[in-house]
Scaffold this motif. Structure first.
Motif, PDB file in Angstrom:
ATOM      1  N   GLY A   1       0.872  -1.121   0.069  1.00  0.00           N
ATOM      2  CA  GLY A   1      -0.059   0.070  -0.124  1.00  0.00           C
ATOM      3  C   GLY A   1       0.759   1.341   0.030  1.00  0.00           C
ATOM      4  N   GLU A   2       1.910   1.256   0.887  1.00  0.00           N
ATOM      5  CA  GLU A   2       2.945   2.571   0.884  1.00  0.00           C
ATOM      6  C   GLU A   2       3.604   2.569  -0.562  1.00  0.00           C
ATOM      7  N   ALA A   3       3.597   1.578  -1.171  1.00  0.00           N
ATOM      8  CA  ALA A   3       4.353   1.797  -2.445  1.00  0.00           C
ATOM      9  C   ALA A   3       3.506   2.150  -3.505  1.00  0.00           C
ATOM     10  N   MET A   4       2.335   1.946  -3.397  1.00  0.00           N
ATOM     11  CA  MET A   4       1.114   2.404  -4.208  1.00  0.00           C
ATOM     12  C   MET A   4       1.090   3.963  -4.130  1.00  0.00           C
ATOM     13  N   VAL A   5       0.900   4.243  -2.841  1.00  0.00           N
ATOM     14  CA  VAL A   5       0.713   5.534  -2.186  1.00  0.00           C
ATOM     15  C   VAL A   5       1.722   6.536  -3.019  1.00  0.00           C
ATOM     16  N   ARG A   6       2.758   5.892  -2.683  1.00  0.00           N
ATOM     17  CA  ARG A   6       4.227   6.724  -3.321  1.00  0.00           C
ATOM     18  C   ARG A   6       4.054   7.120  -4.957  1.00  0.00           C
ATOM     19  N   ALA A   7       3.551   5.858  -5.735  1.00  0.00           N
ATOM     20  CA  ALA A   7       3.395   5.951  -6.809  1.00  0.00           C
ATOM     21  C   ALA A   7       2.138   7.188  -7.149  1.00  0.00           C
ATOM     22  N   ALA A   8       1.135   7.094  -6.521  1.00  0.00           N
ATOM     23  CA  ALA A   8       0.256   7.869  -6.655  1.00  0.00           C
ATOM     24  C   ALA A   8       0.549   9.259  -6.328  1.00  0.00           C
ATOM     25  N   ALA A   9       1.423   9.859  -5.598  1.00  0.00           N
ATOM     26  CA  ALA A   9       2.185  10.994  -5.272  1.00  0.00           C
ATOM     27  C   ALA A   9       3.003  11.548  -6.388  1.00  0.00           C
ATOM     28  N   ARG A  10       3.674  10.504  -6.951  1.00  0.00           N
ATOM     29  CA  ARG A  10       4.482  10.976  -8.116  1.00  0.00           C
ATOM     30  C   ARG A  10       3.442  11.218  -9.299  1.00  0.00           C
ATOM     31  N   MET A  11       2.333  10.308  -9.596  1.00  0.00           N
ATOM     32  CA  MET A  11       1.552  10.768 -10.621  1.00  0.00           C
ATOM     33  C   MET A  11       0.689  12.023 -10.633  1.00  0.00           C
ATOM     34  N   GLU A  12       0.436  12.330  -9.198  1.00  0.00           N
ATOM     35  CA  GLU A  12      -0.265  13.541  -9.089  1.00  0.00           C
ATOM     36  C   GLU A  12       0.455  14.727  -9.231  1.00  0.00           C
ATOM     37  N   THR A  13       1.781  14.709  -8.871  1.00  0.00           N
ATOM     38  CA  THR A  13       2.833  15.563  -9.289  1.00  0.00           C
ATOM     39  C   THR A  13       2.983  15.957 -10.555  1.00  0.00           C
ATOM     40  N   ASP A  14       3.103  14.748 -11.477  1.00  0.00           N
ATOM     41  CA  ASP A  14       3.129  14.838 -12.904  1.00  0.00           C
ATOM     42  C   ASP A  14       1.759  15.427 -13.792  1.00  0.00           C
ATOM     43  N   VAL A  15       0.535  15.110 -13.242  1.00  0.00           N
ATOM     44  CA  VAL A  15      -0.685  15.347 -13.546  1.00  0.00           C
ATOM     45  C   VAL A  15      -0.924  17.008 -13.501  1.00  0.00           C
ATOM     46  N   ALA A  16      -0.319  17.486 -12.219  1.00  0.00           N
ATOM     47  CA  ALA A  16      -0.290  18.820 -11.799  1.00  0.00           C
ATOM     48  C   ALA A  16       0.486  19.718 -12.673  1.00  0.00           C
ATOM     49  N   THR A  17       1.941  19.318 -12.889  1.00  0.00           N
ATOM     50  CA  THR A  17       2.584  19.777 -13.871  1.00  0.00           C
ATOM     51  C   THR A  17       2.130  19.868 -15.265  1.00  0.00           C
ATOM     52  N   PHE A  18       1.585  18.920 -15.840  1.00  0.00           N
ATOM     53  CA  PHE A  18       1.096  18.944 -17.134  1.00  0.00           C
ATOM     54  C   PHE A  18       0.218  19.953 -17.333  1.00  0.00           C
ATOM     55  N   SER A  19      -0.953  20.007 -16.074  1.00  0.00           N
ATOM     56  CA  SER A  19      -1.960  20.877 -16.170  1.00  0.00           C
ATOM     57  C   SER A  19      -1.761  22.444 -16.098  1.00  0.00           C
ATOM     58  N   ARG A  20      -0.613  22.615 -15.204  1.00  0.00           N
ATOM     59  CA  ARG A  20      -0.019  24.039 -15.384  1.00  0.00           C
ATOM     60  C   ARG A  20       0.513  24.514 -16.633  1.00  0.00           C
ATOM     61  N   GLU A  21       1.224  23.473 -17.307  1.00  0.00           N
ATOM     62  CA  GLU A  21       1.825  23.758 -18.684  1.00  0.00           C
ATOM     63  C   GLU A  21       0.892  24.081 -19.640  1.00  0.00           C
ATOM     64  N   ILE A  22      -0.176  23.308 -19.696  1.00  0.00           N
ATOM     65  CA  ILE A  22      -0.998  23.699 -20.692  1.00  0.00           C
ATOM     66  C   ILE A  22      -1.686  24.997 -20.346  1.00  0.00           C
ATOM     67  N   ALA A  23      -2.070  25.336 -19.192  1.00  0.00           N
ATOM     68  CA  ALA A  23      -2.945  26.478 -18.742  1.00  0.00           C
ATOM     69  C   ALA A  23      -1.732  27.501 -19.004  1.00  0.00           C
TER      70      ALA A  23
END
Length: 293
Positions: A63-85
């Motif tokens: 579960g901790e490994a999946m949470v860490r992966a989710a955090a990385r994905m969340e950061t990538d999604v937010a970065t992409f969203s800001r770049e597009i905006a």
């Protein structure tokens, strides 16, 4: 079953909130849906992601490994969203703005009305929060914050100095000694207003605490007690009177902040320029200079 982004979000939400109920509320789904989805994720992985205890859900190693992966994905999604905006060409689209309730009611609403008139293609989504939302995750695009030290990860403009003073009812005694008090709770503004009142009133004299600055003036006007208030709010309330000069230890600064990736986005730039222009004439009022009557 292939894993999807929403599966990672669910596991992360459960880990952060310690259970299904709060996680489901955060994701706007019901408890039974969250329960079924977690069971399906664990079945597809053939691994338990959480240990179920009376005190809540505790992540396993998987579960901790999946949470860490989710955090990385969340950061990538937010970065992409800001770049597009940030690549938008015209001041249009949705702009999410966050501010404390007291700023929204006493300062921002008339300004937002004029902003909407000037920029009809921008749709405002205002998030009222006493907490500092995470602009890196795009919880908001722009934040109006009272702070002495903006995070180094954000950029913005210093709009005004904010003075605070002690206020009471205008038709009551101007004495401070021996009076009952109203205070923001310890979680507001880093606790300095709470500590200020405690040092002067003592525990027994605090008749009411609020977890927001909003409502302080109404509490004083109702006769519950005296209180420290932003001078702009206190001076604008005819039923209230200053009982002492502004208190330097309560002074703060009003900032308009955004993420560096968004500062050149037309709708963000339009909002920040507009607010800076509108607030500039109001600086003496924020700083505690009494309005001319």
């Amino acid at each position: 079953m292939a894993l999807h982004w929403d599966d990672f979000r669910l596991v992360k939400a459960i880990a952060e909130r310690g259970g299904l109920t709060l996680a489901a509320e955060a994701l706007a789904i019901n408890h039974s849906t969250a329960f079924r989805r977690l069971a399906a994720i664990e079945a597809s992985l053939d691994a338990r992601l959480f240990e179920r205890h009376r005190s809540g859900y505790v992540p396993t190693a998987a579960g901790e490994a999946m949470v860490r992966a989710a955090a990385r994905m969340e950061t990538d999604v937010a970065t992409f969203s800001r770049e597009i905006a940030g690549r938008a060409q015209a001041p249009a689209g949705e702009l999410r703005v966050t501010a404390a309730a007291s700023f929204l009611s006493s300062v921002m609403m008339p300004l937002l009305g004029r902003f909407c008139d000037r920029y009809p293609q921008i749709r405002l989504d205002v998030v009222v929060s006493e907490e500092a939302l995470n602009l890196s995750r795009r919880d908001a695009d722009v934040a109006l914050r009272a702070t002495d030290g903006p995070p180094p990860t954000l950029v913005g403009r210093r709009l005004a100095d904010i003075a605070w003073a002690i206020y009471g009812r205008a038709d009551a005694s101007r004495e401070i000694e021996g009076r009952d008090w109203v205070a923001p709770s310890e979680g507001v503004g880093g606790g300095r207003h709470f500590r200020f009142v405690q040092a002067r009133a003592g525990k027994d004299r605090v008749r009411l605490q609020l977890n927001t600055v909003l409502g302080l003036a109404e509490a004083v006007e109702s006769g519950i007690g005296i209180a420290p208030l932003p001078c702009m709010q206190g001076d604008a309330t005819p039923a209230l009177a200053r009982l002492a000069p502004p208190e330097p230890e309560l002074a703060s600064t009003l900032w308009l902040l955004t993420h560096p990736d968004l500062r050149h986005a037309p709708r963000v730039r339009a909002f920040m320029n507009f607010m800076a222009e509108e607030v500039a004439p109001m600086r003496p009022l924020f700083a505690g200079a009494r309005p001319i009557t």
